[in-house]
Design a protein around this motif. Structure first.
Motif, short mmCIF file in Angstrom:
data_model
loop_
_atom_site.label_atom_id
_atom_site.label_comp_id
_atom_site.label_asym_id
_atom_site.label_seq_id
_atom_site.Cartn_x
_atom_site.Cartn_y
_atom_site.Cartn_z
N VAL A 69 -3.58 90.71 20.02
CA VAL A 69 -2.56 90.54 21.07
C VAL A 69 -2.77 91.58 22.17
CG1 VAL A 69 -0.10 90.53 21.58
CG2 VAL A 69 -0.93 89.57 19.41
N ILE A 70 -3.08 92.82 21.76
CA ILE A 70 -3.34 93.88 22.74
C ILE A 70 -4.56 93.53 23.58
CG2 ILE A 70 -3.99 96.30 23.01
CD1 ILE A 70 -2.36 96.87 20.44
N LEU A 71 -5.61 93.05 22.93
CA LEU A 71 -6.83 92.68 23.65
C LEU A 71 -6.55 91.55 24.63
CD1 LEU A 71 -9.85 92.94 24.14
CD2 LEU A 71 -10.24 91.47 22.13
N CYS A 72 -5.80 90.54 24.21
CA CYS A 72 -5.44 89.45 25.11
C CYS A 72 -4.66 89.95 26.32
CB CYS A 72 -4.62 88.39 24.37
SG CYS A 72 -5.54 87.42 23.17
N THR A 73 -3.78 90.90 26.09
CA THR A 73 -2.98 91.46 27.17
C THR A 73 -3.86 92.20 28.17
OG1 THR A 73 -1.08 91.70 25.68
CG2 THR A 73 -1.04 92.96 27.74
N LEU A 74 -4.76 93.03 27.67
CA LEU A 74 -5.66 93.78 28.55
C LEU A 74 -6.55 92.84 29.35
CD1 LEU A 74 -6.73 96.69 26.15
CD2 LEU A 74 -5.11 96.80 28.08
N VAL A 75 -7.07 91.81 28.70
CA VAL A 75 -7.94 90.86 29.39
C VAL A 75 -7.14 90.12 30.46
CG1 VAL A 75 -9.24 88.72 29.12
CG2 VAL A 75 -9.55 90.59 27.49
N ALA A 76 -5.92 89.72 30.15
CA ALA A 76 -5.09 89.01 31.13
C ALA A 76 -4.84 89.89 32.35
CB ALA A 76 -3.76 88.60 30.49
N VAL A 77 -4.60 91.18 32.14
CA VAL A 77 -4.39 92.11 33.26
C VAL A 77 -5.64 92.16 34.13
CG1 VAL A 77 -4.06 94.53 33.88
CG2 VAL A 77 -2.65 93.49 32.09
N LEU A 124 -5.30 76.74 7.30
CA LEU A 124 -6.01 75.76 6.48
C LEU A 124 -6.75 76.40 5.31
CD1 LEU A 124 -7.43 73.40 9.26
CD2 LEU A 124 -5.59 72.90 7.65
N ILE A 125 -7.29 77.60 5.51
CA ILE A 125 -8.09 78.21 4.44
C ILE A 125 -7.25 79.16 3.58
CG2 ILE A 125 -10.18 78.06 5.84
CD1 ILE A 125 -10.06 81.06 6.29
N GLY A 126 -5.96 79.26 3.85
CA GLY A 126 -5.09 80.10 3.05
C GLY A 126 -5.21 81.58 3.32
N ALA A 127 -5.61 81.93 4.53
CA ALA A 127 -5.73 83.34 4.91
C ALA A 127 -4.50 83.78 5.70
CB ALA A 127 -6.98 83.55 5.77
N PRO A 128 -4.16 85.07 5.66
CA PRO A 128 -3.09 85.56 6.54
C PRO A 128 -3.48 85.30 8.00
CG PRO A 128 -3.69 87.21 4.90
CD PRO A 128 -4.73 86.15 4.82
N VAL A 129 -2.54 84.82 8.79
CA VAL A 129 -2.82 84.54 10.19
C VAL A 129 -3.18 85.85 10.88
CG1 VAL A 129 -1.90 83.67 12.37
CG2 VAL A 129 -1.30 82.54 10.21
N PHE A 130 -4.39 85.91 11.41
CA PHE A 130 -5.01 87.19 11.78
C PHE A 130 -4.20 88.00 12.78
CE2 PHE A 130 -6.42 84.23 14.97
CZ PHE A 130 -6.71 84.97 16.10
N TRP A 131 -3.59 87.37 13.76
CA TRP A 131 -2.92 88.15 14.79
C TRP A 131 -1.47 88.48 14.43
CZ3 TRP A 131 1.17 85.88 17.56
CH2 TRP A 131 1.30 84.48 17.41
N MET A 132 -0.96 87.90 13.33
CA MET A 132 0.38 88.23 12.88
C MET A 132 0.40 89.51 12.05
SD MET A 132 2.34 85.96 14.20
CE MET A 132 3.86 86.21 13.29
N HIS A 133 -0.75 89.89 11.50
CA HIS A 133 -0.83 91.08 10.64
C HIS A 133 -1.60 92.21 11.29
CE1 HIS A 133 0.82 88.98 7.07
NE2 HIS A 133 0.28 87.93 7.64
N ASN A 134 -2.11 91.96 12.48
CA ASN A 134 -2.89 92.97 13.19
C ASN A 134 -2.61 92.82 14.68
OD1 ASN A 134 -4.76 94.69 14.28
ND2 ASN A 134 -6.56 93.59 13.53
N PRO A 135 -2.02 93.82 15.33
CA PRO A 135 -1.66 93.67 16.74
C PRO A 135 -2.84 93.74 17.70
CG PRO A 135 -1.19 95.90 16.00
CD PRO A 135 -1.63 95.13 14.79
#
Length: 205
Positions: A70-78, A56-67
């Motif tokens: 996703v890594i943090l979500c994976t660690l938390v899920a574990v 909506l604000i015209g910014a790069p989608v944060f998790w598509m340009h910085n892994p």
């Protein structure tokens, strides 16, 4: 006490991702789903609102340009998956969600302001950032969303984002806009959890 606004806001972003990911993985665990489902729930809960905000604000989608998200979500899920369900407090999901709600409300509003969005729209961006991920999580889990439970939820997000934006536009030195926004938003949501606070329903006639 004075620090660059980016410092505390960056930590609020990390906190928002982590606790929303935890709430998503915990929701999957309570539904007795497998680990891949828990990871997916963690990811969509933590990134759903921020993805919509960035579009909506015209910014790069944060998790598509910085892994890192996703890594943090994976660690938390574990970590969540490794803890047996009886070890979790009964309302752990609600309290994790409350922390994420307050943190993401402030972070979303801050990012919108950084991209030149007007203050009023920045408040709305903070609310979208904080609320959409939890709604997606609940819909995916097949449970009633927090929005249909007549609890103070969006109102707490609105308060956090509003206080942050109003203090920022008034020129209050960092980190106080972030501290005040997060604290008041979390306390209002926490009070709603503790005492089942709700706004009046529509009378219907």
């Amino acid at each position: 006490m004075n620090m660059p606004i980016e410092s505390l806001v960056a930590w609020l972003n990390i906190a928002g991702i982590a606790v929303f990911a935890a709430s998503g993985a915990l929701a999957a665990a309570r539904a007795r789903l497998d680990f891949v489902a828990a990871w997916f729930f963690a990811l969509i809960t933590a990134t759903g609102g921020g993805t919509l905000r960035d579009l909506l604000i015209g910014a790069p989608v944060f998790w598509m340009h910085n892994p890192e998200p996703v890594i943090l979500c994976t660690l938390v899920a574990v970590l969540v998956w490794a803890v047996p369900l009886p070890k979790w407090p009964n309302r752990a999901l609600e309290w994790l969600d409350a922390v994420g709600l307050a943190a993401y409300s402030v972070y979303g509003a801050s990012k919108a302001l950084q991209f030149g969005v007007s203050p009023i729209s920045a408040v709305a961006a903070g609310v979208i950032t904080a609320c959409i991920g939890g709604v997606i999580r609940d819909i995916t889990a097949g449970v009633p969303t927090i929005l249909t439970k007549n609890e103070i939820y969006v109102t707490a997000s609105l308060l956090a984002a509003f206080l942050f934006v109003i203090l920022m536009t008034a020129g209050v030195a960092a980190p106080w806009p972030s501290v005040v926004g997060f604290t008041f938003g979390f306390c209002l949501r926490g009070a709603a959890i503790r005492w089942a606070l709700a706004l009046p329903r529509h009378r219907g006639s």
